[in-house]
Enzyme design. Structure first.
Site, short mmCIF file in Angstrom:
data_model
loop_
_atom_site.label_atom_id
_atom_site.label_comp_id
_atom_site.label_asym_id
_atom_site.label_seq_id
_atom_site.Cartn_x
_atom_site.Cartn_y
_atom_site.Cartn_z
N ASN A 42 12.74 12.00 -0.16
CA ASN A 42 12.69 12.63 -1.77
C ASN A 42 13.28 14.36 -0.68
OD1 ASN A 42 13.83 13.99 -3.28
ND2 ASN A 42 11.96 14.09 -4.41
N GLU B 95 9.71 16.27 -12.15
CA GLU B 95 10.99 17.60 -11.86
C GLU B 95 11.72 17.53 -12.69
OE1 GLU B 95 10.95 17.83 -7.54
OE2 GLU B 95 8.50 18.00 -7.55
N GLU C 52 4.59 7.62 -9.78
CA GLU C 52 4.16 9.46 -9.24
C GLU C 52 3.94 9.79 -10.15
OE1 GLU C 52 7.39 10.24 -5.84
OE2 GLU C 52 7.98 10.74 -7.71
N HIS D 162 12.68 11.56 -12.38
CA HIS D 162 11.96 12.54 -11.58
C HIS D 162 11.20 12.80 -12.92
CE1 HIS D 162 9.89 15.01 -8.55
NE2 HIS D 162 9.77 13.91 -7.72
N SER E 36 1.74 13.07 -2.48
CA SER E 36 1.11 14.13 -1.73
C SER E 36 0.86 12.69 -0.29
CB SER E 36 -0.21 14.04 -2.30
OG SER E 36 0.36 15.59 -3.01
N GLY F 1 3.17 17.24 -4.51
CA GLY F 1 3.08 18.55 -4.67
C GLY F 1 1.76 19.07 -4.43
N LYS G 102 14.23 17.11 -2.65
CA LYS G 102 13.97 17.69 -3.48
C LYS G 102 14.89 19.29 -3.04
CE LYS G 102 9.68 16.90 -4.45
NZ LYS G 102 8.10 17.14 -5.42
P1 PGA Z 1 5.15 15.16 -2.67
O1 PGA Z 1 6.19 14.92 -3.61
O2 PGA Z 1 5.03 14.37 -1.61
O3 PGA Z 1 5.57 16.44 -1.72
O4 PGA Z 1 4.14 15.21 -3.29
C1 PGA Z 1 6.31 12.83 -4.31
C2 PGA Z 1 7.74 13.14 -5.22
O5 PGA Z 1 7.81 14.06 -5.54
O6 PGA Z 1 8.47 11.66 -4.87
#
Ligand code: PGA
Length: 246
Positions: A11, A95, A163, A93, A208, A169, A13
């Site tokens: 992803n 976010e 997640e 997601h 992560s 992140g 983003k």
């Molecule tokens: P990250 O994000 O691997 O940077 O923690 C995962 C995601 O939001 O899908």
């Protein structure tokens, strides 16, 4: 070992515009055999990725609107994503849920829209740190899963990603045991209520994931692959995670 094919999904983003696609693909050395590989670039980079992707790599959008078209300035429909060559849509997601206020009801409408347009929805669920500390992990993620299961037919394609919000992140990862517990609960719920076949449902872990922890996470029971944010932006680290899923 499960019979389910492993999945490694990236992803991006809001990173990597259309011009970054060629360089990424050039640096991406994927194994000849291995997991299903999926990439979710920003909507404006989807067509470039579809045109340049290595054979077998599936491409998706990070969000869709539930209407096929109309006066929804700034939005992209599932049909348009399909037309641009996407076959997948990330939906719900964290976010989207936390920064843009997306609700379970909207997630459900988007899942229906994805199926209407012939896209496979990849629905994300996950608890916040506060919810985890309050012992509410299962309650939260099962309610999010239910909202999606409510609108799918038995033969509709569906992928789920667990997640935990606190792991996205942040450099913090769920332990393989935590992930296995959450994934086990999600699969058990699917077995209980259907309609999709729980033994064929891919449930990915995200938060992560890096080359150094991917193999261990993917070896955990009920973890069918990973959804990778930060580490998917670099083709070398993304390919290393793909190799960890073999
Ligand atoms: P990250 O994000 O691997 O940077 O923690 C995962 C995601 O939001 O899908």
């Amino acid at each position: 070992m499960s019979e389910r094919t492993k999945v490694v999904a990236g992803n991006w983003k809001m990173n990597h515009g259309p011009e970054a696609v060629a360089g990424f693909v050039e640096g991406l050395e994927l194994p000849a055999e291995g997991p299903r590989v999926m990439l979710f670039p920003p909507a404006l980079s989807v067509a470039a990725m579809v045109a340049r992707r290595p054979r077998g790599v599936e491409v998706g959008v990070q969000n869709i609107h539930w209407e096929p078209g109309g006066a929804f300035t700034g939005e992209v429909s599932a049909e348009m994503a399909r037309e641009a060559g996407a076959t997948l849509a990330l939906i719900g997601h964290s976010e989207r849920r936390h920064l843009f206020g997306e609700t379970d009801e909207e997630v459900a409408r988007k899942v229906e829209a994805a199926h209407r347009a012939g896209l496979t929805p990849l629905v994300c669920v996950g608890e916040t740190l506060e919810q985890r500390r309050a012992g509410r992990v299962e309650e939260v993620i099962l309610a999010q899963l239910d909202a999606a299961l409510e609108v799918v037919d038995p033969d509709d394609p569906l992928i789920v990603a667990y997640e935990p919000v606190w792991a996205i992140g942040t450099g913090e990862t769920a332990t393989p045991d935590d992930a296995a517990a959450a994934h086990g609960a999600l699969r058990a719920r699917t077995r209980e209520r259907g309609p999709v076949d729980p033994d064929r449902l891919a449930i990915l872990y995200g938060g992560s994931v890096k080359p150094g922890n991917a193999a261990e996470l993917m070896a955990a029971p009920d973890v069918d692959g990973v959804l990778v944010g930060g580490a998917s932006l670099d083709p070398v680290s993304f390919a290393a995670i793909v190799r960890a899923g073999r």
